[in-house]
Design an enzyme around this catalytic site. Sequence first.
Site, mmCIF file in Angstrom:
data_model
loop_
_atom_site.group_PDB
_atom_site.id
_atom_site.type_symbol
_atom_site.label_atom_id
_atom_site.label_comp_id
_atom_site.label_asym_id
_atom_site.label_seq_id
_atom_site.Cartn_x
_atom_site.Cartn_y
_atom_site.Cartn_z
ATOM 1 N N ILE A 1 -5.639 -15.230 9.917
ATOM 2 C CA ILE A 1 -5.245 -16.620 9.642
ATOM 3 C C ILE A 1 -6.463 -17.528 9.498
ATOM 4 C CG2 ILE A 1 -3.045 -16.405 10.868
ATOM 5 C CD1 ILE A 1 -4.367 -18.222 13.092
ATOM 6 N N ASP A 2 -7.656 -17.026 9.868
ATOM 7 C CA ASP A 2 -8.825 -17.908 9.977
ATOM 8 C C ASP A 2 -9.455 -18.288 8.633
ATOM 9 O OD1 ASP A 2 -8.509 -17.663 12.700
ATOM 10 O OD2 ASP A 2 -10.047 -16.128 12.939
ATOM 11 N N MET B 1 -6.459 -23.127 15.510
ATOM 12 C CA MET B 1 -7.279 -21.908 15.551
ATOM 13 C C MET B 1 -8.245 -21.861 14.369
ATOM 14 S SD MET B 1 -4.938 -18.770 16.860
ATOM 15 C CE MET B 1 -4.692 -18.475 18.607
ATOM 16 N N ARG C 1 -7.808 -4.905 19.382
ATOM 17 C CA ARG C 1 -9.253 -5.060 19.180
ATOM 18 C C ARG C 1 -9.912 -3.936 19.967
ATOM 19 N NH1 ARG C 1 -9.656 -10.375 17.084
ATOM 20 N NH2 ARG C 1 -8.110 -11.810 17.902
ATOM 21 N N ARG D 1 3.087 -36.544 14.488
ATOM 22 C CA ARG D 1 2.854 -37.885 13.949
ATOM 23 C C ARG D 1 4.051 -38.795 14.242
ATOM 24 N NH1 ARG D 1 3.195 -37.409 8.936
ATOM 25 N NH2 ARG D 1 1.143 -36.692 8.326
ATOM 26 N N GLY E 1 -2.654 -35.845 6.343
ATOM 27 C CA GLY E 1 -3.151 -37.222 6.371
ATOM 28 C C GLY E 1 -3.728 -37.576 7.730
ATOM 29 N N HIS F 1 -1.151 -19.617 19.796
ATOM 30 C CA HIS F 1 -0.711 -18.432 19.058
ATOM 31 C C HIS F 1 0.534 -18.649 18.210
ATOM 32 C CE1 HIS F 1 -3.687 -16.588 21.658
ATOM 33 N NE2 HIS F 1 -3.690 -15.584 20.803
ATOM 34 N N VAL G 1 0.854 -1.197 0.000
ATOM 35 C CA VAL G 1 0.000 0.000 0.000
ATOM 36 C C VAL G 1 0.891 1.249 0.000
ATOM 37 C CG1 VAL G 1 -1.612 1.343 1.427
ATOM 38 C CG2 VAL G 1 -1.981 -1.122 1.103
HETATM 39 O O1 F6P Z 1 -8.803 -14.298 14.415
HETATM 40 C C1 F6P Z 1 -7.554 -14.834 14.660
HETATM 41 C C2 F6P Z 1 -7.531 -15.622 15.934
HETATM 42 O O2 F6P Z 1 -6.221 -16.119 16.117
HETATM 43 C C3 F6P Z 1 -8.547 -16.752 16.047
HETATM 44 O O3 F6P Z 1 -8.143 -17.894 15.341
HETATM 45 C C4 F6P Z 1 -8.625 -16.932 17.536
HETATM 46 O O4 F6P Z 1 -9.864 -17.470 17.914
HETATM 47 C C5 F6P Z 1 -8.445 -15.532 18.062
HETATM 48 O O5 F6P Z 1 -7.834 -14.790 17.027
HETATM 49 C C6 F6P Z 1 -7.594 -15.438 19.295
HETATM 50 O O6 F6P Z 1 -7.628 -14.114 19.733
HETATM 51 P P1 F6P Z 1 -6.597 -13.482 20.770
HETATM 52 O O7 F6P Z 1 -5.266 -13.344 20.094
HETATM 53 O O8 F6P Z 1 -7.204 -12.169 21.096
HETATM 54 O O9 F6P Z 1 -6.491 -14.440 21.905
#
Ligand code: F6P
Length: 319
Positions: free
Chosen positions: A126-127, A169, A72, A154, A185, A250, A23
């Site tokens: 990442i979701d 996650m 957030r 594994r 697998g 994480h 950007v």
């Molecule tokens: O949205 C990304 C994510 O890593 C989700 O997979 C997970 O549920 C959430 O954020 C975890 O949030 P935090 O980092 O606030 O614990």
Amino acid sequence: VKRIGILTSGGDAPGMNAAIRAVTRVALKSGVEVYGIYDGYRGLVEGYIEPLTRNDVGDIIDRGGTILGSARLPEFKDPAVQEKGIMQLRKREIDALVVIGGDGSYRGALALTNQGINCIGLPGTIDNDITCTDSTIGFDTALSTVVEAVDKLRDTSSSHHRCSVVEVMGNHCGDLALWSGIACGAEIVITAQTGFEETEVLERLKEFDVVKKKRHAIVVISEKITDVDAFAKKVSLNTGFSGRATVLGHVQRGGSPTPIDRVLASRMGEKAVDLLLAGIGGQCVGIKDNQIIAVPIEEALDMPRASRKRLQDLFDRLV
Ligand code: F6P
């Protein structure tokens, strides 16, 4: 457009830096100044905003996380809080914004657009839970991280005749679980979409042990479905495998972005700037059939999730 701002919001994702770089560089080359807004919407409201030069975004394409920081801020739903953010932008004559984040972040971007600040959303999570795009920035990297971890699990599970229950996650989206289940697998994948019947899963595990004579079993399960430690104990009690739970947590959010995420972020970053240069806001960028597209945020937030049935069927045929 004279000045654009850029922020990252919500959970960070590998590739966000590549998007910030794209950007910034594309905008600067088009004669538009770029301002980095730190710590997401919180930094916007508090005025934590600094100009970005092309060198500020050098040496970051390979770095995980986000150089701008993220947060957030549920309070950003409040119009009075939004107004504070708008004031901060107006003070600096920033007339447009790129927001990199998930769908919660898009709602903020839509609210700002409706109040005269054109915003473009880029899917950074990442979701892979943003419906208007085949892939989000960070998904490919997180998937690689999961696959690397499960491959290791594994090895040790086979040595010990174990069942590894691996929690991944994804929030309420099962893509990380399903994709990694196929790539590794796994014997069983459990997501919000598959549902979870504990006794049925235990029965299937017994079959892998007794009938299929497996040395190990991998169960990949999405977060927020069950307590994986408790479930692993039930595996030990009710099947021939000893159960062990691993919560990847994480770790999945970090690491250097894969080339796929870097290129995706760069293409999407370019598109965001082009839209803003054309005076367009209130849209979010996606990739569909390898084409970069833009969809009105309102529409994107309402879109039903694409079915994963074909992939789930494939998984079932492979085990
Ligand atoms: O949205 C990304 C994510 O890593 C989700 O997979 C997970 O549920 C959430 O954020 C975890 O949030 P935090 O980092 O606030 O614990």
